[in-house]
Design an enzyme around this catalytic site. Sequence first.
Site, PDB file in Angstrom:
ATOM      1  N   ASN A 141       8.870  18.409  32.965  1.00  0.00           N
ATOM      2  CA  ASN A 141       9.404  19.355  31.994  1.00  0.00           C
ATOM      3  C   ASN A 141       8.885  20.722  32.410  1.00  0.00           C
ATOM      4  O   ASN A 141       7.719  21.037  32.233  1.00  0.00           O
ATOM      5  CB  ASN A 141       8.911  18.979  30.592  1.00  0.00           C
ATOM      6  CG  ASN A 141       9.533  19.856  29.528  1.00  0.00           C
ATOM      7  OD1 ASN A 141      10.215  20.837  29.825  1.00  0.00           O
ATOM      8  ND2 ASN A 141       9.297  19.505  28.280  1.00  0.00           N
ATOM      9  N   ARG A 163      13.726  17.280  32.598  1.00  0.00           N
ATOM     10  CA  ARG A 163      14.289  17.698  31.316  1.00  0.00           C
ATOM     11  C   ARG A 163      15.025  19.017  31.532  1.00  0.00           C
ATOM     12  O   ARG A 163      14.440  19.993  32.000  1.00  0.00           O
ATOM     13  CB  ARG A 163      13.163  17.887  30.301  1.00  0.00           C
ATOM     14  CG  ARG A 163      13.707  18.298  28.981  1.00  0.00           C
ATOM     15  CD  ARG A 163      12.662  18.357  27.919  1.00  0.00           C
ATOM     16  NE  ARG A 163      13.343  18.564  26.652  1.00  0.00           N
ATOM     17  CZ  ARG A 163      12.732  18.702  25.512  1.00  0.00           C
ATOM     18  NH1 ARG A 163      11.436  18.647  25.441  1.00  0.00           N
ATOM     19  NH2 ARG A 163      13.430  18.882  24.414  1.00  0.00           N
ATOM     20  N   HIS A 177      17.958  18.470  21.354  1.00  0.00           N
ATOM     21  CA  HIS A 177      17.094  17.306  21.062  1.00  0.00           C
ATOM     22  C   HIS A 177      17.827  15.997  21.361  1.00  0.00           C
ATOM     23  O   HIS A 177      17.465  14.949  20.824  1.00  0.00           O
ATOM     24  CB  HIS A 177      16.682  17.234  19.572  1.00  0.00           C
ATOM     25  CG  HIS A 177      15.755  18.305  19.111  1.00  0.00           C
ATOM     26  ND1 HIS A 177      15.834  18.823  17.842  1.00  0.00           N
ATOM     27  CD2 HIS A 177      14.722  18.925  19.720  1.00  0.00           C
ATOM     28  CE1 HIS A 177      14.889  19.747  17.684  1.00  0.00           C
ATOM     29  NE2 HIS A 177      14.209  19.830  18.811  1.00  0.00           N
ATOM     30  N   ARG A 202      12.481  29.462  13.047  1.00  0.00           N
ATOM     31  CA  ARG A 202      13.910  29.789  13.160  1.00  0.00           C
ATOM     32  C   ARG A 202      14.589  29.734  11.785  1.00  0.00           C
ATOM     33  O   ARG A 202      14.267  28.864  10.982  1.00  0.00           O
ATOM     34  CB  ARG A 202      14.629  28.815  14.096  1.00  0.00           C
ATOM     35  CG  ARG A 202      14.162  28.904  15.514  1.00  0.00           C
ATOM     36  CD  ARG A 202      15.006  28.013  16.419  1.00  0.00           C
ATOM     37  NE  ARG A 202      14.260  27.700  17.615  1.00  0.00           N
ATOM     38  CZ  ARG A 202      14.127  26.475  18.120  1.00  0.00           C
ATOM     39  NH1 ARG A 202      14.719  25.439  17.544  1.00  0.00           N
ATOM     40  NH2 ARG A 202      13.424  26.289  19.210  1.00  0.00           N
ATOM     41  N   GLU A 250      10.553  11.274  24.266  1.00  0.00           N
ATOM     42  CA  GLU A 250      11.590  11.863  25.111  1.00  0.00           C
ATOM     43  C   GLU A 250      11.323  11.612  26.586  1.00  0.00           C
ATOM     44  O   GLU A 250      12.252  11.362  27.355  1.00  0.00           O
ATOM     45  CB  GLU A 250      11.672  13.380  24.835  1.00  0.00           C
ATOM     46  CG  GLU A 250      12.313  13.671  23.491  1.00  0.00           C
ATOM     47  CD  GLU A 250      12.059  15.090  23.006  1.00  0.00           C
ATOM     48  OE1 GLU A 250      10.926  15.362  22.573  1.00  0.00           O
ATOM     49  OE2 GLU A 250      12.979  15.894  23.042  1.00  0.00           O
TER      50      GLU A 250
END
Length: 405
Positions: free
Chosen positions: A7, A93, A182, A243, A387
């Site tokens: 990642n 990723r 996601h 956010r 993940e």
Amino acid sequence: MKILVLNSGSSSLKYKLFDVKQHSEIASGLVERIGLADVDGRLVHKVPGQEEYRVEQPMPDHKVALRLVINTLVDGDRGVIRSLDEIGAVGHRVLHGKDAFKESVVVDDAVLETLKSFIDLGPLHMPANIMGIESCMTLMEGIPQVAVFDTAFHQTMPKRAYLYAVPRRLCDEFGVRRYGFHGTSHKYVSRRTAEILGKPLSGLKMITMHLGNGSSAAAIKDGKVIDTSMGFTPLEGFVMGTRCGDMDPAIVPYIQQKLGLSSSEVDDFMNKKCGLLGMSGVSSDMRDIQRAIEEGNELAKDAYDVFIYRLTKYVGAYFVAMGGLDVLVFTAGIGENDWLVRQHLCESLEVLGVKLDLEKNTGLKGKEEILSTPDSKVKVLLVPTNEELMIAMDAYELVTASKSQ
Ligand code: ADP
């Protein structure tokens, strides 16, 4: 087979090496402060059951960082493999696959060029993701590099879910549509849920709630996403740590004018200064919000109430969109650890026949568990996300499928 998962962020490189057959983690680590002029970069390398290994050295770019990771993995003393030949593939990723990549893909020069054309859609993440892949292509020649996209799992959405009410030209020419993010987490959690329940994905109507710093829901029918709460960017949907999530788009030019912000400043504002942090003025962290509520902070209470209310509205909408709901699944930082959020959401969903086993719900330690009572019409599950393992599995499936052809 061993799969390395990477990642790659703008100044960091996270990695995990998996034995995919065993679903076990062999080693993991993080390189930080890549490309910073004044300070050395730092590697922290972990092997289960062993002492952490740390190195500090100049880290001008991702290639140097990756070379250090490779050297550490094959090192005679602290290494976990004898040579790179033991690695069957590297899974990367990647933030954005636009509508071009509905699944993970083995990266070749053509794929790399296509990814570069998506930089506009993810200017913060895509350059670093691409740099990670390019570094591997030079330093790990002959090992398949697999791109696994945050957007890919949502590519099954029908047009009515992904189109915005703007002229079609904006979608066709500029790619303005809902993509969702996601995806790797929603995919992993939905697959695990079916396994835990011992039922096939086909026939199941599921909502997966990934509630972390960034949060999103996916409505998954027969194993396929039919809608998701994040949109063109990860800004849409729920109230998140920093956010704003959904709001009237007319607010954007209005606050730009009132606060005297440029377009990039207002973008930064909506991504980093809003959400739980902006509403409460306390913190982006749900634990701090709950502490502040206990101390009587009304702004924190408002932030929490809007957070729960918006989760409720999305579940209601997806319930109707799917024509029912069999399973509600919680995952990520808040979803796995915050029993109060789970309880409050489930209370507001009683009208749908959701019944939570309150004792089970409070006593949990972030492990896979069925949280609903036996007579609940909707099963409620906690499934910790993974993940990296999903990326490793995808890369493994892809390279073994291409070898057997
Ligand atoms: P990211 O999106 O950055 O991966 P995480 O999935 O780690 O974020 O989620 C971060 C959120 O999870 C924070 O709001 C934090 O309060 C919450 N969280 C993490 N651990 C716990 C815990 N033990 N109890 C309650 N909330 C937690």
